[in-house]
Design an enzyme around this catalytic site. Structure first.
Site, short mmCIF file in Angstrom:
data_model
loop_
_atom_site.label_atom_id
_atom_site.label_comp_id
_atom_site.label_asym_id
_atom_site.label_seq_id
_atom_site.Cartn_x
_atom_site.Cartn_y
_atom_site.Cartn_z
N GLU A 264 0.84 -1.19 0.00
CA GLU A 264 0.00 0.00 0.00
C GLU A 264 0.88 1.25 0.00
O GLU A 264 1.87 1.34 0.73
CB GLU A 264 -0.89 -0.01 1.25
CG GLU A 264 -1.79 1.20 1.38
CD GLU A 264 -2.59 1.21 2.67
OE1 GLU A 264 -3.62 1.91 2.72
OE2 GLU A 264 -2.18 0.53 3.64
N LYS A 339 -9.85 1.05 -1.82
CA LYS A 339 -9.89 0.83 -0.38
C LYS A 339 -11.26 1.29 0.11
O LYS A 339 -11.66 2.45 -0.09
CB LYS A 339 -8.78 1.61 0.32
CG LYS A 339 -8.64 1.27 1.80
CD LYS A 339 -7.38 1.87 2.40
CE LYS A 339 -7.17 1.41 3.84
NZ LYS A 339 -5.91 1.94 4.41
N CYS A 373 -5.19 -3.20 3.15
CA CYS A 373 -4.87 -2.97 4.56
C CYS A 373 -6.09 -3.08 5.48
O CYS A 373 -6.57 -4.17 5.76
CB CYS A 373 -4.17 -1.62 4.69
SG CYS A 373 -3.27 -1.42 6.26
#
Length: 507
Positions: A264, A339, A373
């Site tokens: 990321e 995300k 993440c």
């Protein structure tokens, strides 16, 4: 730079002939009349359709590899080209033969430099393994030999090419693709003045001779993953960052990996030039590089024949900032993922917004998913992907502390167990003292598995050394997931109580 054209490796068809002829004439400009007739191509396709491979770019034949199967025990190594192929009817082709014999490979000049020849050679190897043939053999030209014929014998010339003291455009390429010289043949291809009518009889041995393998373009069952544990460091400029990206892509692809995963926000070092701006303005400045990086990754995916999970990068869409990444397939196509869950720090420091796109992606290694993440800490998201058929979940992450890393790791491991899938997670290490809000990084990249008898007892297939720049190369067997799903000690996906609860994705 490439455009939206898709690269396709497939079996040649008779209807491709006119484009094939154009490509052959361009490829063999020194021998303009040496191209296959439509009747010969039709015979090859009818006799052995699997053995005729082509690469198509924007509806043009960019490269081609033709082959037959022969019973090599009926020949000796001193054969010539016409003898081994059996004339225009390819009478030596036999379904019961033991060797895949290559009769032609060429790349259109406009598409050279894209490693398409390597892709065709790899496809031939897969075909050889699938058909359980002993080896691939062909006679190779040595077109630069005529420049050295007065001072070097063919044997000495080949030795110097092997030592890289001389470059031969054909032999050097073949040696770099794991072929070895079996013999030198005189008079193999009459009229080949560049090679002085010599040819190298090249061979690649199938080490899986007793175990059939895959056909071209079928979904793989054993998939090789390459993870990049990226060192945060300041780069002189954008080109220096790209050089480091290419270093890892090159290194991982040399091990024939199917995927490479970046972390990321791996491109955060470029934010150093925006330190005089506020944090929201700095991240917006970084987002200006995203489209350029996408095109770079697409080129690398094609040139190095590897599927790339680009980690993530900021992307500005109107007034809003998103954390996004791309799956760049080796055929030139790509997908975008977002995300979904933004951490409080991302929202307050950068003004990030959560995305709305959640889907699995089809690849030549089956269906995969990508969660960035924090997203992996929400079990509903990966369960939806698992219900869509995901076998491998990629998790690019960035954590600054060990407890932050532990949250990601523990949740990722739970996702592997409950969804009966593999999870590959890659993060960044080191520090960026001159980049605001990106001071330190902590990571230990890993490939995680379900926990049952077919898998490691601790559910960890492999993991990198903590806080050290490195790569991790791991093979995962998709057939083991099928076995677990049907015969595992516990069967999380099958044993859900759908009579009590359900989960669905909103349209």
């Amino acid at each position: 730079m490439i455009d939206s054209a898709k690269i396709e490796l497939r079996n040649l068809q008779v209807k491709d002939y006119e484009e094939l002829k154009i490509s052959m004439v361009k490829s063999y400009q020194a021998m303009p009349d040496e191209y296959w007739s439509k009747g010969e191509i039709k015979t090859l396709v009818n006799k052995f359709p699997e053995g005729q491979l082509c690469i198509v770019i924007d509806n043009r034949i960019a490269g081609c590899a033709l082959s037959i199967i022969v019973d090599y025990d009926k020949f000796d190594d001193n054969h010539n080209y016409e003898e081994i192929i059996g004339g225009e009817n390819f009478s030596t082709h036999s379904k019961n033969g033991n060797v895949l014999y290559g009769i032609d490979v060429f790349i259109h000049p406009e598409f050279r430099g894209m490693r398409l020849g390597r892709r065709l050679y790899e496809a031939r190897k897969e075909l050889c393994e699938h058909l359980n043939l002993k080896s691939i053999i062909f006679g190779g030209r040595i077109p630069n030999y005529s420049k050295f014929a007065e001072e070097l014998t063919p044997k000495k010339y080949i030795e110097k090419v092997k030592l890289q003291e001389i470059h031969d455009p054909v032999l050097s390429f073949q040696l770099n693709n794991d072929f070895h010289v079996k013999k030198v043949i005189k008079g193999y291809l009459p009229g080949d003045h560049e090679s002085k009518e010599y040819a190298t009889l090249m061979e690649w041995n199938n080490i899986y001779y007793t175990k059939p393998q895959k056909l071209v373009n079928t979904t793989k069952t054993v998939v090789r993953l390459g993870l990049v544990q990226w060192q945060m460091r300041l780069f002189k400029d954008y080109d220096a960052l790209v050089s480091q990206i290419e270093f890892f892509v090159d290194a991982v692809s040399n091990y024939q990996s199917d995927f490479i995963l970046f972390p990321e926000l791996f491109n955060a070092p470029l934010m150093a030039q925006f330190n005089h701006l506020s944090e929201p303005e700095a991240i917006r400045g970084l987002s200006d590089y995203t489209e350029r990086l996408l095109e770079t990754f697409r080129e690398f995916a094609i040139n190095y024949n590897i599927n790339i999970i680009t980690g993530s990068m900021p992307q500005a869409i109107g007034e809003h900032m998103y954390n996004v990444g791309f799956l760049c397939r080796r055929d030139g196509s790509y997908e975008r993922y977002e995300k979904l869950h933004i951490t409080p720090a991302e929202e307050t420091a950068w003004g990030m917004k959560g995305g709305n796109k959640l889907e699995t992606f089809d690849t030549d290694c089956g269906k995969v998913g990508v969660l960035i993440c924090y997203d992996v800490e929400f079990p509903e998201v990966s369960r939806i992907l698992a219900e869509e058929g995901m076998n491998i979940l990629f998790v690019p992450f960035m954590t600054d502390t060990q407890n932050g890393y532990s949250r990601v790791k523990i949740c990722a491991q739970a996702r592997a167990v409950e969804n009966e899938c593999y999870v590959a997670m890659a993060g960044s290490v080191g520090n960026l003292p001159k980049v605001d809000n990106m001071d330190i990084q902590y990571a230990q990249s890993a490939v995680l598995t379900p926990s049952d008898f077919a898998f490691p007892v601790n559910g960890i297939k492999a993991e990198a050394t903590p806080n050290t720049e490195s790569t991790l190369l791991v093979d995962v067997d998709l057939d083991l997931l099928k076995e677990l799903h049907n015969f595992g000690s516990v069967r999380n996906m099958k044993d859900r109580r759908k009579d009590l609860y359900s989960l669905k994705k909103k349209k």
